[in-house]
Design an enzyme around this catalytic site. Structure first.
Site, short mmCIF file in Angstrom:
data_model
loop_
_atom_site.label_atom_id
_atom_site.label_comp_id
_atom_site.label_asym_id
_atom_site.label_seq_id
_atom_site.Cartn_x
_atom_site.Cartn_y
_atom_site.Cartn_z
N TYR A 1 -15.60 79.60 96.75
CA TYR A 1 -14.86 78.68 95.89
C TYR A 1 -14.14 77.57 96.68
O TYR A 1 -13.63 76.62 96.11
CB TYR A 1 -13.86 79.44 95.00
CG TYR A 1 -14.52 80.52 94.15
CD1 TYR A 1 -15.90 80.55 93.95
CD2 TYR A 1 -13.78 81.54 93.55
CE1 TYR A 1 -16.52 81.54 93.21
CE2 TYR A 1 -14.38 82.54 92.80
CZ TYR A 1 -15.76 82.53 92.63
OH TYR A 1 -16.36 83.52 91.89
N ASP B 1 -8.69 86.64 91.40
CA ASP B 1 -10.09 86.78 91.78
C ASP B 1 -10.53 85.56 92.58
O ASP B 1 -10.66 84.46 92.03
CB ASP B 1 -10.98 86.93 90.53
CG ASP B 1 -12.42 87.18 90.90
OD1 ASP B 1 -12.74 88.34 91.26
OD2 ASP B 1 -13.24 86.24 90.88
N HIS C 1 -20.90 89.38 96.97
CA HIS C 1 -20.95 88.43 95.87
C HIS C 1 -22.28 88.49 95.10
O HIS C 1 -22.30 88.43 93.87
CB HIS C 1 -20.70 87.02 96.42
CG HIS C 1 -20.10 86.06 95.45
ND1 HIS C 1 -19.16 85.13 95.79
CD2 HIS C 1 -20.32 85.86 94.13
CE1 HIS C 1 -18.83 84.41 94.74
NE2 HIS C 1 -19.53 84.84 93.71
N LYS D 1 -14.62 87.80 97.95
CA LYS D 1 -16.05 88.17 97.96
C LYS D 1 -16.74 87.67 99.23
O LYS D 1 -16.40 86.59 99.73
CB LYS D 1 -16.76 87.59 96.73
CG LYS D 1 -16.01 87.84 95.44
CD LYS D 1 -16.75 87.38 94.21
CE LYS D 1 -15.83 87.40 93.00
NZ LYS D 1 -15.10 86.13 92.78
N1 NDP Z 1 -18.94 87.18 90.77
C1 NDP Z 1 -19.52 86.07 90.37
O1 NDP Z 1 -20.67 85.76 90.71
C2 NDP Z 1 -18.78 85.17 89.46
C3 NDP Z 1 -17.42 85.31 89.31
N2 NDP Z 1 -16.72 84.47 88.49
C4 NDP Z 1 -15.26 84.67 88.39
O2 NDP Z 1 -14.89 84.75 87.03
C5 NDP Z 1 -13.97 83.71 86.68
C6 NDP Z 1 -14.14 83.30 85.24
O3 NDP Z 1 -15.45 82.80 84.98
P1 NDP Z 1 -15.73 81.26 84.66
O4 NDP Z 1 -17.14 80.98 84.98
O5 NDP Z 1 -14.71 80.46 85.33
O6 NDP Z 1 -15.66 81.16 83.10
P2 NDP Z 1 -14.61 81.52 81.92
O7 NDP Z 1 -15.41 82.20 80.88
O8 NDP Z 1 -13.39 82.17 82.46
O9 NDP Z 1 -14.29 80.09 81.36
C7 NDP Z 1 -13.47 79.18 82.01
C8 NDP Z 1 -13.42 77.92 81.16
O10 NDP Z 1 -12.82 78.19 79.90
C9 NDP Z 1 -11.70 77.34 79.69
N3 NDP Z 1 -10.64 78.14 79.06
C10 NDP Z 1 -9.81 79.04 79.64
N4 NDP Z 1 -8.99 79.61 78.73
C11 NDP Z 1 -9.30 79.06 77.54
C12 NDP Z 1 -8.81 79.22 76.22
N5 NDP Z 1 -7.82 80.07 75.95
N6 NDP Z 1 -9.38 78.47 75.23
C13 NDP Z 1 -10.39 77.61 75.49
N7 NDP Z 1 -10.89 77.41 76.73
C14 NDP Z 1 -10.36 78.12 77.74
C15 NDP Z 1 -11.29 76.84 81.06
O11 NDP Z 1 -10.77 75.53 80.96
P3 NDP Z 1 -9.28 75.18 81.48
O12 NDP Z 1 -9.24 75.50 82.95
O13 NDP Z 1 -9.16 73.74 81.19
O14 NDP Z 1 -8.35 76.04 80.66
C16 NDP Z 1 -12.62 76.83 81.82
O15 NDP Z 1 -13.30 75.64 81.61
C17 NDP Z 1 -14.25 82.63 87.75
O16 NDP Z 1 -13.20 81.70 87.86
C18 NDP Z 1 -14.48 83.49 88.97
O17 NDP Z 1 -13.24 83.93 89.49
C19 NDP Z 1 -17.38 83.52 87.73
C20 NDP Z 1 -18.72 83.34 87.85
C21 NDP Z 1 -19.55 84.13 88.74
O1 NHF Z 2 -18.87 83.05 91.60
C1 NHF Z 2 -19.65 82.16 91.30
C2 NHF Z 2 -19.21 81.03 90.47
O2 NHF Z 2 -20.25 80.39 89.77
C3 NHF Z 2 -21.37 80.06 90.56
C4 NHF Z 2 -22.33 79.20 89.76
O3 NHF Z 2 -23.00 79.91 88.76
C5 NHF Z 2 -22.00 81.36 91.01
O4 NHF Z 2 -23.11 81.12 91.82
C6 NHF Z 2 -21.02 82.16 91.81
O5 NHF Z 2 -21.47 83.48 91.92
#
Ligand code: NDP
Ligand code: NHF
Length: 323
Positions: free
Chosen positions: A51, A46, A113, A80
């Site tokens: 990013y 993803d 997005h 996205k």
């Molecule tokens: N469409 C949108 O607007 C959005 C899309 N996204 C997408 O979704 C993905 C995931 O969301 P995100 O906000 O990153 O949050 P997540 O809920 O995936 O959390 C990520 C965090 O959790 C930690 N983590 C991962 N695995 C574990 C585990 N097994 N135990 C404890 N901690 C863990 C990671 O640390 P570490 O790396 O140290 O393991 C990181 O800090 C994003 O990377 C992106 O691709 C996210 C936000 C908005």
């Molecule tokens: O994908 C994303 C990752 O996180 C950002 C911060 O909240 C968002 O704005 C964005 O949509």
């Protein structure tokens, strides 16, 4: 190499149920992260222009393809369209830049997005892009341009991200191709039950982002409830003798949703991947219901509250959570 479980989308294309999120993974670590994820068995990445790491991901993929252990067609790559490129003629421009950066020939899935647009910006221009909202650009115009990308075979499927029921309804009224997915925040504090019901009715699959509550987010506030620390989640994790993260991932998988989880750590990348394996462990019905129905806290980690004034800010019903 193992592969992941898939779900059929409304255009009869399969999407792997677990995706590796790539938000907030820096240039210096992304190559190792991609290599680790592919070696463990992830086939869905993803990504997003926002990013800022698509070039590095592309370089890493190119290395993996050259090694010959994995082919482009083995992967499902999502990216996205960023809010600065919602104008009709910008959509194709950003898509082509993303495909070139990712060195992936085509995208499996391209998402809008966010439903709101920012002031128009040329994606070829490297100056800092503006993030001022432009309420005059309608996402219907953007969707029409997205549909042309399918006709041109630059992308296989198109979808949405962060759209609410009303906004999806407007797309459905005029579209040639239905969105295949809507990617939104989902975890027990933000279960999206009404949105799931609406999307199911229209054969749109929900993808869950931030399933672990975006643990290391920079905008964390002191009193934010932390889903990984939730007492119900922790007690269920103790019962199955797994970490709380495994319970949160299974909660998404058992709802038959796509799960997008980020980790930049090899052990956690592997541990998260194991959760989609039914043999690893399964939540029994009583525990699933405790998570789905009994947890009462409601919280959104990705509120993008600085955009709440936008006409198309999608989370109006959540405005109580925004100070
Ligand atoms: N469409 C949108 O607007 C959005 C899309 N996204 C997408 O979704 C993905 C995931 O969301 P995100 O906000 O990153 O949050 P997540 O809920 O995936 O959390 C990520 C965090 O959790 C930690 N983590 C991962 N695995 C574990 C585990 N097994 N135990 C404890 N901690 C863990 C990671 O640390 P570490 O790396 O140290 O393991 C990181 O800090 C994003 O990377 C992106 O691709 C996210 C936000 C908005
Ligand atoms: O994908 C994303 C990752 O996180 C950002 C911060 O909240 C968002 O704005 C964005 O949509």
């Amino acid at each position: 190499m193992s592969s992941s479980r898939s779900i059929l989308m409304n255009n009869n294309i399969e999407i792997p149920q677990l995706a590796l999120g790539t938000y907030d993974i820096g240039e210096e670590e992304i190559s190792n992260v991609i290599e680790s994820a592919l070696s463990v068995g992830y086939r869905h990445l993803d990504c997003a222009w926002l990013y800022g790491n698509e070039k590095e991901i592309g370089a890493s993929l190119s290395q993996q393809f050259q090694k010959g252990e994995i082919k482009r067609s083995d992967l499902f790559i999502t990216s996205k369209l960023w809010c600065s490129f919602h104008k009709f003629e910008r959509v194709r421009q950003q898509c082509v830049i993303t495909i070139n950066d990712l060195q992936c020939q085509y995208l499996d899935l391209f998402l809008i997005h966010w439903p709101f647009a920012f002031v128009d910006h040329d994606p070829q221009n490297n100056e800092e892009h503006q993030s001022n909202v432009d309420d005059e650009i309608d996402f219907i115009e953007t969707w029409k341009a997205m549909e042309l990308l399918v006709d041109e075979r630059l992308v296989k499927s198109i979808g949405l991200s962060n759209f609410n029921e009303e906004q999806i309804g407007r797309i459905l009224q005029t579209c040639k191709y239905k969105p295949v997915v809507n990617q939104v925040e989902i975890h027990p504090y933000c279960p999206q039950i009404e949105l799931e019901y609406f999307c199911k009715k229209h054969q749109i699959l929900l993808e869950a982002y931030a399933p672990l509550g975006a643990k290391n987010r920079q905008w964390k506030k002191e009193n934010d409830p932390e889903i990984l620390e939730d007492k119900t989640i922790k007690s269920i994790a103790d019962k199955y003798n797994v970490p709380p993260a495994a319970i949160l991932l299974r909660y998404i998988i058992d709802r038959n949703l796509v799960c997008v989880v980020k980790s930049a750590n090899y052990q956690r990348i592997e541990q998260n991947f194991q959760c989609i394996n039914q043999n690893h462990f399964q939540l029994d019905e009583e525990d699933f219901n405790k998570i789905h129905n009994d947890i009462q806290i409601r919280f959104r980690y990705h509120q993008v509250e600085d955009k709440k004034y936008a006409k198309e800010y999608p989370f109006k019903q959540w405005k109580d959570f925004i100070p």
